[in-house]
Design a protein around this motif. Structure first.
Motif, PDB file in Angstrom:
ATOM      1  N   THR A  86       0.659  -1.110   0.013  1.00 17.72           N
ATOM      2  CA  THR A  86      -0.206   0.173   0.127  1.00 17.72           C
ATOM      3  C   THR A  86       0.751   1.213   0.113  1.00 17.72           C
ATOM      4  N   GLU A  87       1.850   1.446   1.009  1.00 17.45           N
ATOM      5  CA  GLU A  87       2.797   2.590   0.971  1.00 17.45           C
ATOM      6  C   GLU A  87       3.643   2.764  -0.411  1.00 17.45           C
ATOM      7  N   VAL A  88       4.058   1.625  -0.947  1.00 18.39           N
ATOM      8  CA  VAL A  88       4.854   1.726  -2.128  1.00 18.39           C
ATOM      9  C   VAL A  88       4.053   2.293  -3.208  1.00 18.39           C
ATOM     10  N   TYR A  89       2.848   1.648  -3.707  1.00 20.74           N
ATOM     11  CA  TYR A  89       2.186   1.800  -4.524  1.00 20.74           C
ATOM     12  C   TYR A  89       1.499   3.447  -4.432  1.00 20.74           C
ATOM     13  N   SER A  90       1.080   3.831  -3.322  1.00 18.34           N
ATOM     14  CA  SER A  90       0.849   5.106  -3.115  1.00 18.34           C
ATOM     15  C   SER A  90       1.753   6.011  -3.509  1.00 18.34           C
ATOM     16  N   THR A  91       2.989   5.754  -2.883  1.00 23.21           N
ATOM     17  CA  THR A  91       4.236   6.926  -3.481  1.00 23.21           C
ATOM     18  C   THR A  91       4.581   6.841  -4.860  1.00 23.21           C
ATOM     19  N   LEU A  92       4.420   5.595  -5.501  1.00 23.78           N
ATOM     20  CA  LEU A  92       4.534   5.444  -6.998  1.00 23.78           C
ATOM     21  C   LEU A  92       3.388   6.482  -7.742  1.00 23.78           C
ATOM     22  N   PHE A  93       2.251   6.046  -7.277  1.00 29.38           N
ATOM     23  CA  PHE A  93       1.136   7.080  -7.863  1.00 29.38           C
ATOM     24  C   PHE A  93       1.403   8.704  -7.709  1.00 29.38           C
ATOM     25  N   ARG A  94       1.942   9.003  -6.472  1.00 28.28           N
ATOM     26  CA  ARG A  94       2.313  10.347  -6.200  1.00 28.28           C
ATOM     27  C   ARG A  94       3.419  10.683  -6.985  1.00 28.28           C
ATOM     28  N   TRP A  95       4.502  10.222  -7.216  1.00 28.57           N
ATOM     29  CA  TRP A  95       5.518  10.462  -8.053  1.00 28.57           C
ATOM     30  C   TRP A  95       5.287  10.355  -9.581  1.00 28.57           C
TER      31      TRP A  95
END
Length: 209
Positions: A86-95
């Motif tokens: 969840t944390e990894v994909y949330s960060t990837l979407f933000r970037w």
């Protein structure tokens, strides 16, 4: 709203968007659509950069906007714990796809009535339909129709709720108890009893499975 042509008109208007999304994802995913329920399959988050730009351009031209609160991204890779994913994909979407930074990251979600995703349980697709099936069965039983009319109404109002999901998802054996209960509710024969195996195969009711 309410015009018989509205569905066909919407399909015509959204067709160019779907064609563009298909081009954007060619070689790295695909697009699936039924009316306004659109699903994108991508090999990685970066593959969604072009579709996000295409959707932004389409929104500017048509005023049809995504409701990100209702949109779900379901990571299919399972080598990390759910919290880490969840944390990894949330960060990837933000970037990578800031236009969709507010999208929900879930590990199971509902698309066209079917629960999909790596964390979806076997019977998850039946949870909502079974609750509706029970409610509708009780409504038919309360109407105090004759057995033949009750069976007809049961087939029209109750069974399709389950048979829709049963097209793709095997009917869980644990749910037969609710089906037995439903048959007993509808097929009320005063002073007579039927063994459960016979109730389960009551052909006139066309129960799924």
């Amino acid at each position: 709203q309410g015009c018989p042509l509205s569905g066909a008109m919407f399909a015509l208007v959204v067709a160019p968007l779907l064609a563009q999304l298909d081009m954007d994802l060619r070689g790295s995913g695909g697009v699936f659509a039924y009316a306004d329920d659109i699903g994108l399959l991508a090999r990685c988050v970066s593959a969604l950069m072009k579709p996000a730009r295409s959707l932004a351009a389409y929104s500017a031209a048509s005023a049809m906007n995504l409701k990100l609160a209702k949109c779900v991204a379901i990571p299919l890779r399972t080598e990390f714990p759910v919290r880490v994913r969840t944390e990894v994909y949330s960060t990837l979407f933000r970037w990578l796809v800031p236009e969709w930074s507010g999208i929900q990251i879930k590990h199971a979600g509902t698309y066209l009535g079917f629960v999909v995703g790596p964390e979806a349980s076997n019977g998850a697709s039946y949870e909502g339909p079974m609750a509706k099936f029970v409610r509708r069965t009780e409504e038919v039983a309360r109407s105090m129709l004759s057995v033949s009319e009750g069976v007809r109404m049961f087939n029209q109002r109750c069974v399709p709720v389950l048979s829709y999901v049963a097209q793709l998802v095997p009917f869980p054996g644990a749910l037969w108890k609710q089906c037995d209960w439903a048959v007993e509710k509808i097929a009320h024969f005063p002073g007579r009893s039927f063994p459960r195996p016979l109730l389960r195969r009551f052909d006139a009711l066309h129960l799924p499975g």
